[in-house]
Design a protein around this motif. Structure first.
Motif, PDB file in Angstrom:
ATOM      1  N   LYS A  15     -22.479  79.480 -45.992  1.00 17.36           N
ATOM      2  CA  LYS A  15     -23.958  79.742 -45.916  1.00 17.36           C
ATOM      3  C   LYS A  15     -23.812  80.351 -44.407  1.00 17.36           C
ATOM      4  CE  LYS A  15     -28.780  78.176 -45.855  1.00 17.36           C
ATOM      5  NZ  LYS A  15     -29.590  76.960 -45.861  1.00 17.36           N
ATOM      6  N   GLN A  16     -23.237  79.662 -43.557  1.00 21.05           N
ATOM      7  CA  GLN A  16     -23.535  80.296 -41.999  1.00 21.05           C
ATOM      8  C   GLN A  16     -22.922  81.819 -41.858  1.00 21.05           C
ATOM      9  OE1 GLN A  16     -20.668  78.179 -39.155  1.00 21.05           O
ATOM     10  NE2 GLN A  16     -21.774  78.894 -37.541  1.00 21.05           N
ATOM     11  N   LYS A  17     -21.876  81.875 -42.769  1.00 20.76           N
ATOM     12  CA  LYS A  17     -21.326  83.321 -42.573  1.00 20.76           C
ATOM     13  C   LYS A  17     -22.277  84.339 -43.369  1.00 20.76           C
ATOM     14  CE  LYS A  17     -16.534  82.134 -42.750  1.00 20.76           C
ATOM     15  NZ  LYS A  17     -15.322  82.127 -43.362  1.00 20.76           N
ATOM     16  N   THR A  18     -23.104  83.809 -44.233  1.00 24.21           N
ATOM     17  CA  THR A  18     -23.997  84.738 -44.909  1.00 24.21           C
ATOM     18  C   THR A  18     -25.288  84.998 -44.591  1.00 24.21           C
ATOM     19  OG1 THR A  18     -24.572  83.244 -46.760  1.00 24.21           O
ATOM     20  CG2 THR A  18     -22.737  84.546 -47.287  1.00 24.21           C
ATOM     21  N   GLU A  19     -26.099  84.008 -44.244  1.00 27.02           N
ATOM     22  CA  GLU A  19     -27.164  83.741 -43.718  1.00 27.02           C
ATOM     23  C   GLU A  19     -27.683  83.128 -42.440  1.00 27.02           C
ATOM     24  OE1 GLU A  19     -29.698  81.078 -46.548  1.00 27.02           O
ATOM     25  OE2 GLU A  19     -28.234  82.190 -47.758  1.00 27.02           O
ATOM     26  N   GLY A  20     -26.745  82.401 -42.039  1.00 30.07           N
ATOM     27  CA  GLY A  20     -27.058  81.353 -40.792  1.00 30.07           C
ATOM     28  C   GLY A  20     -27.446  79.993 -41.399  1.00 30.07           C
ATOM     29  N   LEU A  21     -27.563  79.169 -40.284  1.00 29.51           N
ATOM     30  CA  LEU A  21     -27.760  77.814 -40.559  1.00 29.51           C
ATOM     31  C   LEU A  21     -28.896  77.396 -39.675  1.00 29.51           C
ATOM     32  CD1 LEU A  21     -24.381  76.097 -40.470  1.00 29.51           C
ATOM     33  CD2 LEU A  21     -25.584  76.492 -42.356  1.00 29.51           C
ATOM     34  N   THR A  22     -29.664  76.517 -40.261  1.00 29.17           N
ATOM     35  CA  THR A  22     -31.071  75.781 -39.518  1.00 29.17           C
ATOM     36  C   THR A  22     -30.296  74.751 -38.571  1.00 29.17           C
ATOM     37  OG1 THR A  22     -31.444  73.985 -41.069  1.00 29.17           O
ATOM     38  CG2 THR A  22     -32.419  76.225 -41.519  1.00 29.17           C
ATOM     39  N   GLN A  24     -31.100  71.665 -38.450  1.00 21.10           N
ATOM     40  CA  GLN A  24     -30.828  70.525 -38.941  1.00 21.10           C
ATOM     41  C   GLN A  24     -29.393  70.681 -39.791  1.00 21.10           C
ATOM     42  OE1 GLN A  24     -33.690  69.606 -42.067  1.00 21.10           O
ATOM     43  NE2 GLN A  24     -32.607  67.670 -42.285  1.00 21.10           N
ATOM     44  N   GLU A  25     -29.195  71.818 -40.448  1.00 15.40           N
ATOM     45  CA  GLU A  25     -27.925  72.082 -40.968  1.00 15.40           C
ATOM     46  C   GLU A  25     -26.661  72.108 -40.054  1.00 15.40           C
ATOM     47  OE1 GLU A  25     -29.336  74.549 -44.802  1.00 15.40           O
ATOM     48  OE2 GLU A  25     -29.161  75.720 -42.821  1.00 15.40           O
ATOM     49  N   ILE A  26     -27.060  72.664 -38.875  1.00 15.92           N
ATOM     50  CA  ILE A  26     -25.886  72.635 -37.910  1.00 15.92           C
ATOM     51  C   ILE A  26     -25.319  71.310 -37.476  1.00 15.92           C
ATOM     52  CG2 ILE A  26     -25.262  73.082 -35.382  1.00 15.92           C
ATOM     53  CD1 ILE A  26     -27.042  75.734 -35.893  1.00 15.92           C
ATOM     54  N   GLN A  27     -26.533  70.307 -37.297  1.00 16.26           N
ATOM     55  CA  GLN A  27     -26.300  68.939 -37.023  1.00 16.26           C
ATOM     56  C   GLN A  27     -25.420  68.156 -38.046  1.00 16.26           C
ATOM     57  OE1 GLN A  27     -30.071  67.071 -36.060  1.00 16.26           O
ATOM     58  NE2 GLN A  27     -30.161  68.377 -34.092  1.00 16.26           N
ATOM     59  N   GLU A  28     -25.789  68.550 -39.388  1.00 15.45           N
ATOM     60  CA  GLU A  28     -25.071  67.900 -40.603  1.00 15.45           C
ATOM     61  C   GLU A  28     -23.825  68.456 -40.542  1.00 15.45           C
ATOM     62  OE1 GLU A  28     -25.428  67.887 -45.479  1.00 15.45           O
ATOM     63  OE2 GLU A  28     -26.946  69.254 -44.166  1.00 15.45           O
ATOM     64  N   ARG A  29     -23.470  69.656 -40.576  1.00 14.06           N
ATOM     65  CA  ARG A  29     -22.087  70.121 -40.402  1.00 14.06           C
ATOM     66  C   ARG A  29     -21.168  69.507 -39.331  1.00 14.06           C
ATOM     67  NH1 ARG A  29     -21.686  75.775 -37.734  1.00 14.06           N
ATOM     68  NH2 ARG A  29     -21.929  74.414 -36.061  1.00 14.06           N
ATOM     69  N   ASP A  30     -21.817  69.439 -38.114  1.00 21.39           N
ATOM     70  CA  ASP A  30     -21.132  68.738 -37.258  1.00 21.39           C
ATOM     71  C   ASP A  30     -20.725  67.327 -37.356  1.00 21.39           C
ATOM     72  OD1 ASP A  30     -21.239  71.232 -35.889  1.00 21.39           O
ATOM     73  OD2 ASP A  30     -22.838  70.494 -34.495  1.00 21.39           O
ATOM     74  N   ALA A  31     -21.766  66.565 -38.028  1.00 16.15           N
ATOM     75  CA  ALA A  31     -21.417  65.271 -38.434  1.00 16.15           C
ATOM     76  C   ALA A  31     -20.312  65.102 -39.436  1.00 16.15           C
ATOM     77  CB  ALA A  31     -22.670  64.492 -38.987  1.00 16.15           C
TER      78      ALA A  31
END
Length: 66
Positions: A15-22, A24-31
């Motif tokens: 999703k990050q490659k196609t449309e970017g992350l919010t 909240q999603e960045i924090q979820e990804r890092d966790a």
């Protein structure tokens, strides 16, 4: 290791490659990445703690931490 964890990490990466992350999603990804690394390191430590070396003379020695 949980397959759902890795699937979610991969979904967020795609999703990050196609449309970017919010935010909240960045924090979820890092966790999720931290949890993945924690599980990976625990598994690798377990493998190494149960590893033995066989020398040329046939003796077996437990692998020691340096």
């Amino acid at each position: 290791m949980e397959s759902g964890l890795l699937e979610r990490i991969n979904a967020l990466a795609k999703k990050q490659k196609t449309e970017g992350l919010t935010e909240q999603e960045i924090q979820e990804r890092d966790a999720l990445r931290k949890e993945y690394l924690k599980q990976f390191r625990a598994g690798m430590t377990n493998i190494l703690e149960n590893t033995y070396l066989q020398k040329e003379d046939g003796t077996v020695e437990k692998l020691h931490k340096k």
